[in-house]
Design a protein around this motif. Structure first.
Motif, PDB file in Angstrom:
ATOM      1  N   LEU A  68       0.833  -1.209   0.000  1.00 16.90           N
ATOM      2  CA  LEU A  68       0.000   0.000   0.000  1.00 16.90           C
ATOM      3  C   LEU A  68       0.867   1.258   0.000  1.00 16.90           C
ATOM      4  N   ALA A  69       1.950   1.242   0.767  1.00 17.85           N
ATOM      5  CA  ALA A  69       2.870   2.384   0.772  1.00 17.85           C
ATOM      6  C   ALA A  69       3.495   2.570  -0.606  1.00 17.85           C
ATOM      7  N   ALA A  70       3.813   1.466  -1.286  1.00 16.23           N
ATOM      8  CA  ALA A  70       4.392   1.549  -2.631  1.00 16.23           C
ATOM      9  C   ALA A  70       3.393   2.145  -3.620  1.00 16.23           C
ATOM     10  N   LEU A  71       2.131   1.796  -3.472  1.00 21.59           N
ATOM     11  CA  LEU A  71       1.103   2.396  -4.336  1.00 21.59           C
ATOM     12  C   LEU A  71       1.044   3.904  -4.127  1.00 21.59           C
ATOM     13  N   ARG A  72       1.095   4.322  -2.864  1.00 23.11           N
ATOM     14  CA  ARG A  72       1.068   5.764  -2.561  1.00 23.11           C
ATOM     15  C   ARG A  72       2.302   6.474  -3.120  1.00 23.11           C
ATOM     16  N   GLU A  73       3.403   5.755  -3.208  1.00 23.80           N
ATOM     17  CA  GLU A  73       4.654   6.329  -3.719  1.00 23.80           C
ATOM     18  C   GLU A  73       4.681   6.388  -5.246  1.00 23.80           C
ATOM     19  N   GLY A  74       3.721   5.726  -5.887  1.00 22.05           N
ATOM     20  CA  GLY A  74       3.642   5.784  -7.342  1.00 22.05           C
ATOM     21  C   GLY A  74       4.075   4.529  -8.071  1.00 22.05           C
ATOM     22  N   CYS A  75       4.390   3.478  -7.346  1.00 25.25           N
ATOM     23  CA  CYS A  75       4.749   2.217  -8.001  1.00 25.25           C
ATOM     24  C   CYS A  75       3.508   1.657  -8.692  1.00 25.25           C
ATOM     25  N   ARG A  76       3.674   1.192  -9.910  1.00 23.16           N
ATOM     26  CA  ARG A  76       2.526   0.708 -10.678  1.00 23.16           C
ATOM     27  C   ARG A  76       2.589  -0.765 -11.020  1.00 23.16           C
ATOM     28  N   LEU A  77       3.657  -1.442 -10.619  1.00 31.76           N
ATOM     29  CA  LEU A  77       3.747  -2.890 -10.770  1.00 31.76           C
ATOM     30  C   LEU A  77       4.382  -3.427  -9.495  1.00 31.76           C
ATOM     31  N   LEU A  78       3.615  -4.227  -8.770  1.00 28.83           N
ATOM     32  CA  LEU A  78       4.052  -4.735  -7.478  1.00 28.83           C
ATOM     33  C   LEU A  78       3.904  -6.243  -7.425  1.00 28.83           C
ATOM     34  N   VAL A  79       4.704  -6.852  -6.571  1.00 25.19           N
ATOM     35  CA  VAL A  79       4.575  -8.273  -6.294  1.00 25.19           C
ATOM     36  C   VAL A  79       4.193  -8.396  -4.823  1.00 25.19           C
ATOM     37  N   LEU A  80       3.101  -9.119  -4.573  1.00 22.95           N
ATOM     38  CA  LEU A  80       2.665  -9.416  -3.205  1.00 22.95           C
ATOM     39  C   LEU A  80       2.264 -10.880  -3.185  1.00 22.95           C
ATOM     40  N   ASP A  81       2.821 -11.623  -2.251  1.00 21.18           N
ATOM     41  CA  ASP A  81       2.533 -13.053  -2.136  1.00 21.18           C
ATOM     42  C   ASP A  81       1.026 -13.280  -2.059  1.00 21.18           C
ATOM     43  N   ALA A  82       0.512 -14.131  -2.929  1.00 18.55           N
ATOM     44  CA  ALA A  82      -0.927 -14.417  -2.977  1.00 18.55           C
ATOM     45  C   ALA A  82      -1.441 -14.996  -1.668  1.00 18.55           C
ATOM     46  N   ALA A  83      -0.564 -15.577  -0.844  1.00 19.83           N
ATOM     47  CA  ALA A  83      -0.982 -16.138   0.439  1.00 19.83           C
ATOM     48  C   ALA A  83      -1.199 -15.062   1.499  1.00 19.83           C
ATOM     49  N   CYS A  84      -0.834 -13.824   1.207  1.00 21.47           N
ATOM     50  CA  CYS A  84      -1.037 -12.723   2.151  1.00 21.47           C
ATOM     51  C   CYS A  84      -2.541 -12.581   2.401  1.00 21.47           C
ATOM     52  N   PRO A  85      -2.971 -12.561   3.661  1.00 23.00           N
ATOM     53  CA  PRO A  85      -4.400 -12.459   3.953  1.00 23.00           C
ATOM     54  C   PRO A  85      -5.070 -11.222   3.350  1.00 23.00           C
ATOM     55  N   ALA A  86      -4.326 -10.164   3.142  1.00 21.97           N
ATOM     56  CA  ALA A  86      -4.893  -8.927   2.597  1.00 21.97           C
ATOM     57  C   ALA A  86      -4.702  -8.801   1.084  1.00 21.97           C
ATOM     58  N   PHE A  87      -4.309  -9.894   0.420  1.00 17.88           N
ATOM     59  CA  PHE A  87      -4.013  -9.811  -1.012  1.00 17.88           C
ATOM     60  C   PHE A  87      -5.182  -9.234  -1.802  1.00 17.88           C
ATOM     61  N   THR A  88      -6.382  -9.717  -1.566  1.00 12.62           N
ATOM     62  CA  THR A  88      -7.550  -9.254  -2.328  1.00 12.62           C
ATOM     63  C   THR A  88      -7.795  -7.768  -2.110  1.00 12.62           C
TER      64      THR A  88
END
Length: 140
Positions: A68-88
């Motif tokens: 979420l911090a990366a989105l606020r910083e302007g990153c437009r392609l991110l990798v987040l482990d699908a097993a993260c409970p907050a992925f959706t």
């Protein structure tokens, strides 16, 4: 969304090697695993700004807050482990921001362990960029 072949960027030196040997647009600059947590999105953005013309992805590991911090910083392609409970939830926030969230790191070439001064090193890089992975380049 098809991505160009990924190269792991662990330092400014690796980034300089990519800029010297890889044409802009021919590779995805992929941060080290979990780099959003130890490097931060701001530093990542500053680093990849040194190599314009390449797409880049910041790896957030399983840390939704870092994504979420990366989105606020302007990153437009991110990798987040699908097993993260907050992925959706993060995927929804990414979509609203016009960003893409990958559920796993793409395979990536570890350029730091290849000697580009040697023909064999340059050949391995060329094979990787051409999609010829049968040469077994170092991956992580």
């Amino acid at each position: 969304m098809p991505l160009p072949p990924a190269i792991t960027i662990r330092s400014a030196g690796t980034l300089r090697a990519v800029a010297e040997w890889v044409p802009p647009g021919a590779a995805l600059l992929l941060s080290a695993p979990g780099a959003a947590g130890f490097l931060g999105a701001h530093a990542w953005r500053a680093l990849v700004a040194l190599a314009p013309g390449y797409s880049d992805a910041l790896c957030c590991g399983d840390a939704a807050g870092d994504a979420l911090a990366a989105l606020r910083e302007g990153c437009r392609l991110l990798v987040l482990d699908a097993a993260c409970p907050a992925f959706t939830a993060v995927a929804g926030a990414a979509a609203e921001a016009g960003a893409v969230l990958l559920p796993a790191r793409p395979a990536a070439l570890e350029l730091d362990v290849i000697d580009l001064r040697r023909p064999t090193g340059r050949s391995r890089l060329a094979d990787w960029l051409a999609g010829r992975h049968d040469t077994a380049p170092p991956l992580r």
